[in-house]
Design a protein around this motif. Structure first.
Motif, PDB file in Angstrom:
ATOM      1  N   LEU A 199       0.739  -1.157   0.058  1.00 43.17           N
ATOM      2  CA  LEU A 199       0.346   0.102   0.331  1.00 43.17           C
ATOM      3  C   LEU A 199       1.093   1.193  -0.395  1.00 43.17           C
ATOM      4  CD1 LEU A 199      -2.973   1.937   0.436  1.00 43.17           C
ATOM      5  CD2 LEU A 199      -2.735   0.922   2.698  1.00 43.17           C
ATOM      6  N   ILE A 200       0.687   1.771  -1.086  1.00 43.11           N
ATOM      7  CA  ILE A 200       1.688   3.246  -0.845  1.00 43.11           C
ATOM      8  C   ILE A 200      -0.020   4.934  -0.819  1.00 43.11           C
ATOM      9  CG2 ILE A 200       2.419   4.906  -2.415  1.00 43.11           C
ATOM     10  CD1 ILE A 200       3.565   2.744  -3.788  1.00 43.11           C
ATOM     11  N   LEU A 201       1.049   5.587   0.369  1.00 40.99           N
ATOM     12  CA  LEU A 201       0.277   6.938   0.591  1.00 40.99           C
ATOM     13  C   LEU A 201       1.497   7.730  -0.313  1.00 40.99           C
ATOM     14  CD1 LEU A 201      -0.211   5.847   4.107  1.00 40.99           C
ATOM     15  CD2 LEU A 201      -1.734   4.496   2.155  1.00 40.99           C
ATOM     16  N   LEU A 202       0.303   8.635  -0.190  1.00 40.97           N
ATOM     17  CA  LEU A 202       1.613   9.295  -1.816  1.00 40.97           C
ATOM     18  C   LEU A 202       1.304  11.274  -0.706  1.00 40.97           C
ATOM     19  CD1 LEU A 202       4.113   9.691  -3.872  1.00 40.97           C
ATOM     20  CD2 LEU A 202       1.896   9.508  -5.568  1.00 40.97           C
ATOM     21  N   HIS A 203       2.047  11.800  -0.657  1.00 45.26           N
ATOM     22  CA  HIS A 203       1.814  13.240  -0.175  1.00 45.26           C
ATOM     23  C   HIS A 203       1.297  14.191  -1.563  1.00 45.26           C
ATOM     24  CE1 HIS A 203       5.588  14.549  -1.173  1.00 45.26           C
ATOM     25  NE2 HIS A 203       5.775  13.555  -0.319  1.00 45.26           N
ATOM     26  N   GLY A 204       0.498  15.170  -0.686  1.00 49.19           N
ATOM     27  CA  GLY A 204       0.975  15.742  -2.165  1.00 49.19           C
ATOM     28  C   GLY A 204       1.963  17.445  -2.029  1.00 49.19           C
ATOM     29  N   GLY A 205       1.317  18.042  -2.794  1.00 52.23           N
ATOM     30  CA  GLY A 205       2.819  19.357  -3.173  1.00 52.23           C
ATOM     31  C   GLY A 205       3.285  20.442  -2.565  1.00 52.23           C
ATOM     32  N   ARG A 206       4.188  20.270  -1.655  1.00 57.60           N
ATOM     33  CA  ARG A 206       4.914  20.937  -0.424  1.00 57.60           C
ATOM     34  C   ARG A 206       4.668  20.534   0.914  1.00 57.60           C
ATOM     35  NH1 ARG A 206       3.227  25.334  -3.798  1.00 57.60           N
ATOM     36  NH2 ARG A 206       2.083  26.074  -2.410  1.00 57.60           N
ATOM     37  N   ASP A 207       4.281  19.121   0.652  1.00 56.51           N
ATOM     38  CA  ASP A 207       3.993  18.266   2.580  1.00 56.51           C
ATOM     39  C   ASP A 207       4.671  17.439   2.036  1.00 56.51           C
ATOM     40  OD1 ASP A 207       2.625  16.583   4.190  1.00 56.51           O
ATOM     41  OD2 ASP A 207       1.258  16.677   3.006  1.00 56.51           O
ATOM     42  N   HIS A 208       5.037  16.175   3.081  1.00 58.50           N
ATOM     43  CA  HIS A 208       6.206  15.286   3.084  1.00 58.50           C
ATOM     44  C   HIS A 208       5.497  14.169   3.410  1.00 58.50           C
ATOM     45  CE1 HIS A 208       5.431  15.633   7.609  1.00 58.50           C
ATOM     46  NE2 HIS A 208       5.406  17.383   7.287  1.00 58.50           N
ATOM     47  N   CYS A 209       6.520  12.614   3.828  1.00 57.04           N
ATOM     48  CA  CYS A 209       5.448  11.624   4.085  1.00 57.04           C
ATOM     49  C   CYS A 209       5.023  11.291   5.148  1.00 57.04           C
ATOM     50  CB  CYS A 209       6.302  10.531   3.405  1.00 57.04           C
ATOM     51  SG  CYS A 209       7.834  10.176   4.492  1.00 57.04           S
ATOM     52  N   ARG A 210       5.738  11.904   6.625  1.00 57.05           N
ATOM     53  CA  ARG A 210       4.995  11.448   7.400  1.00 57.05           C
ATOM     54  C   ARG A 210       3.695  12.172   7.782  1.00 57.05           C
ATOM     55  NH1 ARG A 210       9.413   9.399  10.813  1.00 57.05           N
ATOM     56  NH2 ARG A 210       7.546   9.283  11.889  1.00 57.05           N
ATOM     57  N   SER A 211       2.984  12.791   6.751  1.00 58.00           N
ATOM     58  CA  SER A 211       1.820  13.793   7.466  1.00 58.00           C
ATOM     59  C   SER A 211       0.493  12.376   6.677  1.00 58.00           C
ATOM     60  CB  SER A 211       1.258  14.914   5.914  1.00 58.00           C
ATOM     61  OG  SER A 211       1.473  14.070   4.463  1.00 58.00           O
ATOM     62  N   TRP A 212       1.547  11.460   6.863  1.00 58.08           N
ATOM     63  CA  TRP A 212       0.492  10.272   6.735  1.00 58.08           C
ATOM     64  C   TRP A 212       0.441   8.754   7.724  1.00 58.08           C
ATOM     65  CZ3 TRP A 212      -3.764   9.309   3.239  1.00 58.08           C
ATOM     66  CH2 TRP A 212      -3.098   9.962   2.197  1.00 58.08           C
ATOM     67  N   ASP A 213       1.324   9.996   8.389  1.00 60.20           N
ATOM     68  CA  ASP A 213       1.794   8.991   9.705  1.00 60.20           C
ATOM     69  C   ASP A 213       0.440   8.697  10.664  1.00 60.20           C
ATOM     70  OD1 ASP A 213       3.794   8.748   9.347  1.00 60.20           O
ATOM     71  OD2 ASP A 213       4.797  10.191  11.160  1.00 60.20           O
ATOM     72  N   TRP A 214      -0.184   8.951  11.070  1.00 58.85           N
ATOM     73  CA  TRP A 214      -1.852   8.731  11.658  1.00 58.85           C
ATOM     74  C   TRP A 214      -1.917   7.428  10.501  1.00 58.85           C
ATOM     75  CZ3 TRP A 214      -1.221  13.943  11.103  1.00 58.85           C
ATOM     76  CH2 TRP A 214      -0.707  14.400  12.227  1.00 58.85           C
ATOM     77  N   ALA A 215      -2.145   7.505   9.336  1.00 56.93           N
ATOM     78  CA  ALA A 215      -3.383   6.719   9.498  1.00 56.93           C
ATOM     79  C   ALA A 215      -2.374   5.670   8.965  1.00 56.93           C
ATOM     80  CB  ALA A 215      -3.385   7.072   7.187  1.00 56.93           C
TER      81      ALA A 215
ATOM     82  N   LEU B 136      -3.000   1.578   9.617  1.00 56.91           N
ATOM     83  CA  LEU B 136      -3.464   0.164   8.475  1.00 56.91           C
ATOM     84  C   LEU B 136      -2.025  -0.753   8.261  1.00 56.91           C
ATOM     85  CD1 LEU B 136      -4.494   3.011   5.518  1.00 56.91           C
ATOM     86  CD2 LEU B 136      -5.706   1.149   6.069  1.00 56.91           C
ATOM     87  N   ARG B 137      -0.557   0.011   9.200  1.00 59.26           N
ATOM     88  CA  ARG B 137       0.792  -0.982   9.240  1.00 59.26           C
ATOM     89  C   ARG B 137       0.679  -2.882   9.246  1.00 59.26           C
ATOM     90  NH1 ARG B 137       4.682  -0.053  13.446  1.00 59.26           N
ATOM     91  NH2 ARG B 137       3.449  -0.021  15.499  1.00 59.26           N
ATOM     92  N   HIS B 138      -1.371  -3.463   9.909  1.00 55.11           N
ATOM     93  CA  HIS B 138      -0.944  -4.682  10.919  1.00 55.11           C
ATOM     94  C   HIS B 138      -1.814  -5.747   9.660  1.00 55.11           C
ATOM     95  CE1 HIS B 138      -0.114  -2.731  14.853  1.00 55.11           C
ATOM     96  NE2 HIS B 138      -1.058  -1.758  14.151  1.00 55.11           N
ATOM     97  N   ASP B 139      -2.500  -4.794   8.787  1.00 55.04           N
ATOM     98  CA  ASP B 139      -2.908  -5.477   7.364  1.00 55.04           C
ATOM     99  C   ASP B 139      -2.246  -5.366   5.993  1.00 55.04           C
ATOM    100  OD1 ASP B 139      -5.223  -6.614   9.151  1.00 55.04           O
ATOM    101  OD2 ASP B 139      -5.755  -4.527   9.307  1.00 55.04           O
ATOM    102  N   TRP B 140      -0.885  -4.390   5.883  1.00 59.66           N
ATOM    103  CA  TRP B 140      -0.306  -4.160   4.799  1.00 59.66           C
ATOM    104  C   TRP B 140       0.954  -3.623   4.854  1.00 59.66           C
ATOM    105  CZ3 TRP B 140      -3.588  -3.326   0.602  1.00 59.66           C
ATOM    106  CH2 TRP B 140      -5.043  -3.497   0.937  1.00 59.66           C
ATOM    107  N   HIS B 141       1.562  -3.418   4.032  1.00 59.79           N
ATOM    108  CA  HIS B 141       3.253  -2.994   3.781  1.00 59.79           C
ATOM    109  C   HIS B 141       2.756  -1.481   3.626  1.00 59.79           C
ATOM    110  CE1 HIS B 141       6.950  -3.747   1.906  1.00 59.79           C
ATOM    111  NE2 HIS B 141       7.182  -2.431   2.707  1.00 59.79           N
ATOM    112  N   VAL B 142       2.996  -0.871   3.953  1.00 62.91           N
ATOM    113  CA  VAL B 142       3.043   0.711   3.931  1.00 62.91           C
ATOM    114  C   VAL B 142       4.084   1.260   3.146  1.00 62.91           C
ATOM    115  CG1 VAL B 142       1.568   2.565   4.978  1.00 62.91           C
ATOM    116  CG2 VAL B 142       0.710   0.648   5.937  1.00 62.91           C
TER     117      VAL B 142
END
Length: 291
Positions: free
Chosen positions: A31-47, A51-57
């Motif tokens: 599962l890829i979580l892809l951020h938006g412009g002028r953002d960063h990958c750690r903005s997905w931390d809560w999601a 999700l990480r228990h059921d997916w390879h995030v």
């Protein structure tokens, strides 16, 4: 022992080292979580935590953002972003992959899903279609040479300015919170913590390349992208906030370019960052959709 957070990894694309956060669980579906412009990958931390228990995030930092390298030229064409996503999926052998993406990240993911429909299992795009038909009409009033000159001016302006510096972390945090008033102070603190770098003089600056403010003319939506939209075959969910500036494709007519595999939902009391503004409801819908 269970990991507290992700590991930092990298891959090479277009001679550039790009960073991604890997939340482990490699035997689970990708599962890829892809951020938006002028953002960063750690903005997905809560999601990612949910999700990480059921997916390879896997959460990439788009080039010029977060902990990925900047382009030496400060030039960021949209096709370059799409190629980077292609390389990530190719190098890590992730296909068929599920993707959840926001804003510019959604634009990248939608293009990828149209280019390689068999490689995407399911897609969630939060406000990822780019400028509305109304905005496109306004942009068309400026001739192409005008757009080029405007871009040259923006590039020259970006090259002549140092990245903005904040005297304290709290000042940067205030700016982050001001940009999205729906965020709690705790959310804004976390996002800011991963969005800034401390300069040698003790001040703080955003990690993203200032040249990202200069949007290349070819990144302005070409209507030929509609042909890619029509090629998407995977189940696709597009999400919009009713308090956002982004235009809902059901209301502006763009939904006609998609097949019956695409659905749209919208959220009250949410702006452009629906995944932050209505987190619990967003997560419930996404979990049910991606399966």
């Amino acid at each position: 022992m269970e990991l507290i957070g992700p590991t930092s990894q990298s891959f090479i694309s277009q001679r550039t080292r790009l960073h991604y956060a890997d939340w482990g669980n490699q035997d689970a579906p990708p599962l890829i979580l892809l951020h938006g412009g002028r953002d960063h990958c750690r903005s997905w931390d809560w999601a990612a935590e949910e999700l990480r228990h059921d997916w390879h995030v896997i959460c990439p930092d788009v080039r010029g953002h977060g902990d990925s390298e900047w382009n030496n030229t400060g030039y960021y064409p949209m096709l370059g972003y799409v190629y980077d996503l292609t390389q990530l999926i190719h190098q890590l052998e992730l296909a068929p992959v599920t993707i959840v993406a926001h804003s510019m990240g959604g634009n990248i993911a939608i293009r990828y899903a149209g280019l390689y429909p068999d490689n995407v299992r399911k897609l969630v795009a939060i406000e990822g279609l780019g400028p509305s038909p109304k905005r496109m009409k306004e942009l068309a009033e400026t001739p192409y040479d005008g757009h080029l000159r405007n871009w040259f001016d923006a590039k020259r302006d970006a090259s002549s300015r140092l990245p903005k510096r904040y005297e304290t972390f709290e000042t940067a945090l205030d700016r982050m919170h001001e940009a999205n008033s729906y965020l709690s102070r705790e959310q804004a603190e976390h996002l800011t913590r991963h969005a800034v770098i401390r300069n040698e003089d003790g001040t703080f600056s955003w990690k993203f390349d200032p040249h990202l403010h200069a949007w290349p003319p070819e990144n302005i939506e070409d209507r030929s992208v509609e042909k890619l939209w029509a090629r998407i075959t995977c189940p696709t969910l597009m999400i919009y906030g009713n308090d956002s500036w982004a235009s809902n494709p059901v209301k502006d007519g763009r939904i006609k370019h998609f097949g019956d595999n695409v659905s749209v939902s919208d959220y009250d009391r949410a702006g452009h960052w629906v995944h932050h503004d209505r987190f619990d409801d967003f997560m419930a819908e996404v979990k049910a959709f991606i399966g």
